[in-house]
Design a protein around this motif. Structure first.
Motif, PDB file in Angstrom:
ATOM      1  N   ALA A   1       0.765  -0.993  -0.112  1.00 35.42           N
ATOM      2  CA  ALA A   1       0.045   0.004  -0.038  1.00 35.42           C
ATOM      3  C   ALA A   1       0.967   1.371   0.103  1.00 35.42           C
ATOM      4  N   ILE A   2       1.828   1.155   0.579  1.00 35.73           N
ATOM      5  CA  ILE A   2       2.844   2.367   0.909  1.00 35.73           C
ATOM      6  C   ILE A   2       3.439   2.593  -0.647  1.00 35.73           C
ATOM      7  N   ILE A   3       4.159   1.518  -1.377  1.00 36.26           N
ATOM      8  CA  ILE A   3       4.344   1.499  -2.655  1.00 36.26           C
ATOM      9  C   ILE A   3       3.384   2.183  -3.598  1.00 36.26           C
ATOM     10  N   THR A   4       2.343   1.664  -3.584  1.00 37.30           N
ATOM     11  CA  THR A   4       1.175   2.497  -4.473  1.00 37.30           C
ATOM     12  C   THR A   4       1.085   3.924  -4.364  1.00 37.30           C
ATOM     13  N   GLU A   5       1.164   4.310  -2.822  1.00 35.85           N
ATOM     14  CA  GLU A   5       1.074   5.674  -2.439  1.00 35.85           C
ATOM     15  C   GLU A   5       1.907   6.416  -3.153  1.00 35.85           C
TER      16      GLU A   5
ATOM     17  N   LEU B   1       6.147  14.480  -7.948  1.00 35.47           N
ATOM     18  CA  LEU B   1       7.137  14.776  -6.659  1.00 35.47           C
ATOM     19  C   LEU B   1       8.388  14.055  -6.747  1.00 35.47           C
ATOM     20  N   SER B   2       9.341  14.552  -6.121  1.00 36.68           N
ATOM     21  CA  SER B   2      10.618  13.813  -5.875  1.00 36.68           C
ATOM     22  C   SER B   2      10.555  12.721  -4.877  1.00 36.68           C
ATOM     23  N   ARG B   3      11.487  11.775  -4.998  1.00 33.24           N
ATOM     24  CA  ARG B   3      11.419  10.726  -3.808  1.00 33.24           C
ATOM     25  C   ARG B   3      11.521  11.243  -2.699  1.00 33.24           C
TER      26      ARG B   3
ATOM     27  N   ARG C   1       8.491  12.426   2.220  1.00 35.83           N
ATOM     28  CA  ARG C   1       8.170  13.495   3.564  1.00 35.83           C
ATOM     29  C   ARG C   1       6.625  13.648   3.748  1.00 35.83           C
ATOM     30  N   GLN C   2       6.107  13.548   2.517  1.00 38.29           N
ATOM     31  CA  GLN C   2       4.443  13.884   2.470  1.00 38.29           C
ATOM     32  C   GLN C   2       3.798  12.729   3.045  1.00 38.29           C
ATOM     33  N   LEU C   3       4.279  11.439   2.482  1.00 38.41           N
ATOM     34  CA  LEU C   3       3.697  10.310   3.215  1.00 38.41           C
ATOM     35  C   LEU C   3       3.682  10.104   4.449  1.00 38.41           C
ATOM     36  N   ALA C   4       5.097  10.217   5.083  1.00 42.48           N
ATOM     37  CA  ALA C   4       5.332  10.330   6.378  1.00 42.48           C
ATOM     38  C   ALA C   4       4.460  11.286   7.205  1.00 42.48           C
ATOM     39  N   GLN C   5       4.323  12.467   6.833  1.00 45.48           N
ATOM     40  CA  GLN C   5       3.413  13.036   7.258  1.00 45.48           C
ATOM     41  C   GLN C   5       2.010  12.825   7.500  1.00 45.48           C
TER      42      GLN C   5
ATOM     43  N   ARG D   1      12.226   7.915   6.958  1.00 46.72           N
ATOM     44  CA  ARG D   1      13.252   6.905   6.527  1.00 46.72           C
ATOM     45  C   ARG D   1      13.016   5.639   5.984  1.00 46.72           C
ATOM     46  N   GLN D   2      12.249   5.187   6.689  1.00 47.63           N
ATOM     47  CA  GLN D   2      11.446   3.727   6.339  1.00 47.63           C
ATOM     48  C   GLN D   2      10.765   4.023   4.782  1.00 47.63           C
ATOM     49  N   ILE D   3       9.984   5.042   4.777  1.00 48.24           N
ATOM     50  CA  ILE D   3       9.453   5.042   3.495  1.00 48.24           C
ATOM     51  C   ILE D   3      10.346   5.545   2.592  1.00 48.24           C
ATOM     52  N   TYR D   4      11.384   6.538   2.722  1.00 47.27           N
ATOM     53  CA  TYR D   4      12.333   6.769   1.717  1.00 47.27           C
ATOM     54  C   TYR D   4      13.000   5.559   1.159  1.00 47.27           C
ATOM     55  N   GLN D   5      13.363   4.564   2.061  1.00 50.07           N
ATOM     56  CA  GLN D   5      14.107   3.347   1.604  1.00 50.07           C
ATOM     57  C   GLN D   5      13.112   2.555   0.591  1.00 50.07           C
ATOM     58  N   LEU D   6      11.828   2.517   0.874  1.00 50.18           N
ATOM     59  CA  LEU D   6      11.026   1.921  -0.188  1.00 50.18           C
ATOM     60  C   LEU D   6      10.992   2.881  -1.494  1.00 50.18           C
ATOM     61  N   ALA D   7      11.149   4.031  -1.403  1.00 48.44           N
ATOM     62  CA  ALA D   7      11.194   4.971  -2.462  1.00 48.44           C
ATOM     63  C   ALA D   7      12.407   4.653  -3.465  1.00 48.44           C
ATOM     64  N   LEU D   8      13.401   4.301  -2.687  1.00 49.16           N
ATOM     65  CA  LEU D   8      14.623   4.303  -3.410  1.00 49.16           C
ATOM     66  C   LEU D   8      14.617   2.856  -4.227  1.00 49.16           C
ATOM     67  N   SER D   9      13.705   1.971  -3.666  1.00 46.33           N
ATOM     68  CA  SER D   9      13.607   0.595  -4.229  1.00 46.33           C
ATOM     69  C   SER D   9      12.927   0.465  -5.608  1.00 46.33           C
ATOM     70  N   LEU D  10      12.196   1.705  -5.693  1.00 47.11           N
ATOM     71  CA  LEU D  10      11.274   1.603  -6.946  1.00 47.11           C
ATOM     72  C   LEU D  10      12.155   1.953  -8.194  1.00 47.11           C
ATOM     73  N   PRO D  11      12.006   1.268  -9.240  1.00 49.65           N
ATOM     74  CA  PRO D  11      12.519   1.435 -10.618  1.00 49.65           C
ATOM     75  C   PRO D  11      12.191   3.071 -10.960  1.00 49.65           C
TER      76      PRO D  11
END
Ligand code: SAM
Length: 283
Positions: free
Chosen positions: A239-243, A252-254, A259-263, A270-280
């Protein structure tokens, strides 16, 4: 402009959900010129055909004969006949007969052509004022209370807008059970769309339950329910990846998306950013 109906083609023709003026010119033309109309209820469709002076022969295609009829219609299509499929109202295949025949055609390599038009789900969603960028069409909930409640439990964390069809005699029970999603959830009851007594009632699930404990449900209802707020949902990684994908698609940048999703979710950035970095790069 599309040409005349082609031989050996299945046309899925949408018809009005209550207002004959919603019949499209193309729907009339196709119904006029195909070899055969497969109809959910030939008497009901007979009235529509009469109104538009269409004389094409009909054959019934409904829940109780669709197994035998699917192979019969497939055979006729293979012989080069152009066939239109219609249901009593709206778009074939959407909580209506059509899926089996369409699947059989797809598997047999027979062309399937949609003739788009009314569908209660889309009309209700568009007019609901609830988020329409992402939604889930649930059709009819299970008729048995236990199965209905169990299914609603699984929908509790769903953040996308939910759309349900419901029969008037089950509306009260369904509203009662929708409280599983939370009495404060926003709900739009789209009643008798496109008809004389069209109504779009907006409020919460709790308010609707109270309203209909006094009011006799009459007419046809489509229910549009707001999704779970992001921060209350049990967010799976998927679900986080979909968002994230949705925010990245908006440009938006990764880092900004994380940041927006964390809010919004109270999850660590940081957890969300790690997932963002894993996206192609492209998804
Ligand atoms: N295939 C159709 C479509 O595309 O809309 C839906 C068919 S389903 C068997 C019928 C259900 O659609 C009804 O029980 C009701 O929930 C919904 N529906 C149909 N017409 C409607 C209308 N005019 N207003 C609101 N809901 C409607």
């Amino acid at each position: 402009m599309p040409s005349d109906p082609k031989p050996g083609t299945l046309y899925l023709v949408s018809t009005p959900i209550g207002n004959l003026e919603d019949m499209s010119f193309r729907a009339v033309r196709i119904l006029q010129s195909v070899d055969l109309i497969a109809a959910e209820d030939t008497r009901h469709t007979g009235k529509l055909l009469h109104h538009f002076q269409i004389t094409t022969p009909q054959l019934s295609y409904h829940d109780h004969n669709r197994q035998s009829r699917t192979s019969e219609l497939l055979e006729r299509l293979q012989q080069g006949k152009a066939i239109a499929l219609v249901t009593d109202a709206g778009t074939p295949g959407i909580s209506d007969p059509g899926y089996e025949l369409t699947k059989a055609c797809a598997e047999a390599g027979i062309p399937v052509v949609p003739i788009p038009g009314p569908s209660a789900a889309i009309a209700a969603l568009a007019a609901s004022g609830l988020a329409s960028d992402r939604f889930v069409f649930e059709g009819f909930l299970p008729a048995k209370a236990q199965a209905r409640r169990a299914h609603l439990e699984t929908l509790k964390p769903e953040t996308r807008t939910l759309i349900f069809y419901e029969a008037p005699h089950r509306l009260r029970a369904t509203l009662q059970d929708l409280q599983i999603l939370g009495t404060e959830r926003q709900l739009v009851l789209a009643r008798e769309l496109t008809k004389l007594h069209e109504e779009l009632w907006r409020g919460t699930v709790g308010e609707a339950t109270v309203l209909y404990s006094d009011r006799e449900p009459q007419g046809e209802f489509t229910l549009v329910v707001a999704g779970a707020p992001l921060n209350q949902a049990t967010l799976s990684e998927a679900a986080i990846i979909t968002e994230l994908q949705s925010l990245l698609k908006q440009g938006l940048s990764r880092s900004a998306a994380s940041r927006q999703l964390a809010q919004e979710t109270d999850l660590p950035r940081r957890q969300i950013y790690q997932l963002a970095l894993s996206l192609p790069e492209e998804f």
